[in-house]
Design a protein around this motif. Sequence first.
Motif, short mmCIF file in Angstrom:
data_model
loop_
_atom_site.label_atom_id
_atom_site.label_comp_id
_atom_site.label_asym_id
_atom_site.label_seq_id
_atom_site.Cartn_x
_atom_site.Cartn_y
_atom_site.Cartn_z
N ILE A 193 11.01 4.55 4.07
CA ILE A 193 10.77 4.99 2.69
C ILE A 193 9.26 4.93 2.50
O ILE A 193 8.66 3.86 2.56
CB ILE A 193 11.50 4.08 1.68
N LEU A 194 8.67 6.09 2.28
CA LEU A 194 7.22 6.20 2.20
C LEU A 194 6.78 6.62 0.80
O LEU A 194 7.42 7.45 0.16
CB LEU A 194 6.73 7.25 3.20
N ALA A 195 5.68 6.05 0.37
CA ALA A 195 5.09 6.42 -0.91
C ALA A 195 4.22 7.65 -0.73
O ALA A 195 3.33 7.67 0.12
CB ALA A 195 4.27 5.26 -1.46
N GLU A 196 4.46 8.66 -1.52
CA GLU A 196 3.74 9.92 -1.40
C GLU A 196 2.22 9.74 -1.53
O GLU A 196 1.45 10.38 -0.82
CB GLU A 196 4.23 10.89 -2.47
N ARG A 197 1.81 8.86 -2.41
CA ARG A 197 0.37 8.69 -2.67
C ARG A 197 -0.21 7.42 -2.05
O ARG A 197 -1.23 6.90 -2.51
CB ARG A 197 0.13 8.68 -4.18
N SER A 198 0.39 6.94 -1.00
CA SER A 198 -0.12 5.74 -0.34
C SER A 198 -1.50 5.98 0.26
O SER A 198 -1.75 7.05 0.82
CB SER A 198 0.83 5.31 0.77
N VAL A 199 -2.37 4.99 0.13
CA VAL A 199 -3.68 5.09 0.78
C VAL A 199 -3.63 4.49 2.19
O VAL A 199 -4.61 4.56 2.92
CB VAL A 199 -4.78 4.39 -0.05
N GLU A 236 12.21 9.25 3.97
CA GLU A 236 12.22 9.66 2.57
C GLU A 236 10.83 9.42 2.00
O GLU A 236 10.33 8.30 2.05
CB GLU A 236 13.25 8.85 1.79
N VAL A 237 10.23 10.47 1.47
CA VAL A 237 8.94 10.35 0.80
C VAL A 237 9.22 10.39 -0.70
O VAL A 237 9.80 11.34 -1.21
CB VAL A 237 7.97 11.48 1.20
N VAL A 238 8.83 9.33 -1.38
CA VAL A 238 9.10 9.20 -2.81
C VAL A 238 7.89 9.73 -3.58
O VAL A 238 6.79 9.18 -3.47
CB VAL A 238 9.42 7.74 -3.19
N SER A 239 8.12 10.79 -4.32
CA SER A 239 7.01 11.43 -5.04
C SER A 239 6.44 10.54 -6.14
O SER A 239 7.13 9.68 -6.69
CB SER A 239 7.47 12.76 -5.62
N ARG A 240 5.17 10.77 -6.38
CA ARG A 240 4.42 10.10 -7.45
C ARG A 240 4.45 8.58 -7.35
O ARG A 240 4.46 7.88 -8.35
CB ARG A 240 4.90 10.57 -8.82
N THR A 241 4.47 8.04 -6.13
CA THR A 241 4.42 6.59 -5.93
C THR A 241 3.25 6.26 -5.02
O THR A 241 2.79 7.09 -4.24
CB THR A 241 5.72 6.03 -5.33
N THR A 242 2.81 5.01 -5.10
CA THR A 242 1.71 4.52 -4.27
C THR A 242 2.27 3.46 -3.32
O THR A 242 3.48 3.27 -3.22
CB THR A 242 0.61 3.90 -5.14
N HIS A 243 1.36 2.73 -2.68
CA HIS A 243 1.77 1.68 -1.75
C HIS A 243 2.60 0.60 -2.45
O HIS A 243 3.31 -0.15 -1.79
CB HIS A 243 0.52 1.06 -1.10
N ALA A 244 2.57 0.57 -3.78
CA ALA A 244 3.37 -0.39 -4.56
C ALA A 244 4.75 0.20 -4.89
O ALA A 244 5.34 -0.12 -5.92
CB ALA A 244 2.63 -0.76 -5.83
N LEU A 245 5.27 1.01 -4.00
CA LEU A 245 6.54 1.71 -4.20
C LEU A 245 7.66 0.79 -4.67
O LEU A 245 8.39 1.11 -5.60
CB LEU A 245 6.94 2.40 -2.89
#
Length: 80
Positions: free
Chosen positions: A23-29, A50-59
């Motif tokens: 499960i990956l955050a779309e906006r992860s740095v 699964e890439v979760v849209s509009r999320t960061t590393h704090a998914l």
Amino acid sequence: MPRPIRWASTPALRALRVPARLILAERSVIHPARDVEQRVKALDPLLDVEVVSRTTHALSLQRPGLVTARIFEADRRVPG
């Protein structure tokens, strides 16, 4: 761009022999989620991404219900 973390190396991904879900955050740095998704799918069809849209590393803090649901789904797939 940050260096990839070791568990996501190509040899490590190829060594997995069980169904798994990333499960990956779309906006992860930490990693480019769409690039990781493409790489993983090319390496092993048993790995679900699964890439979760509009999320960061704090998914897990941003979408706790989704993360919890995916954990329970994975648990149901394990025999026993």
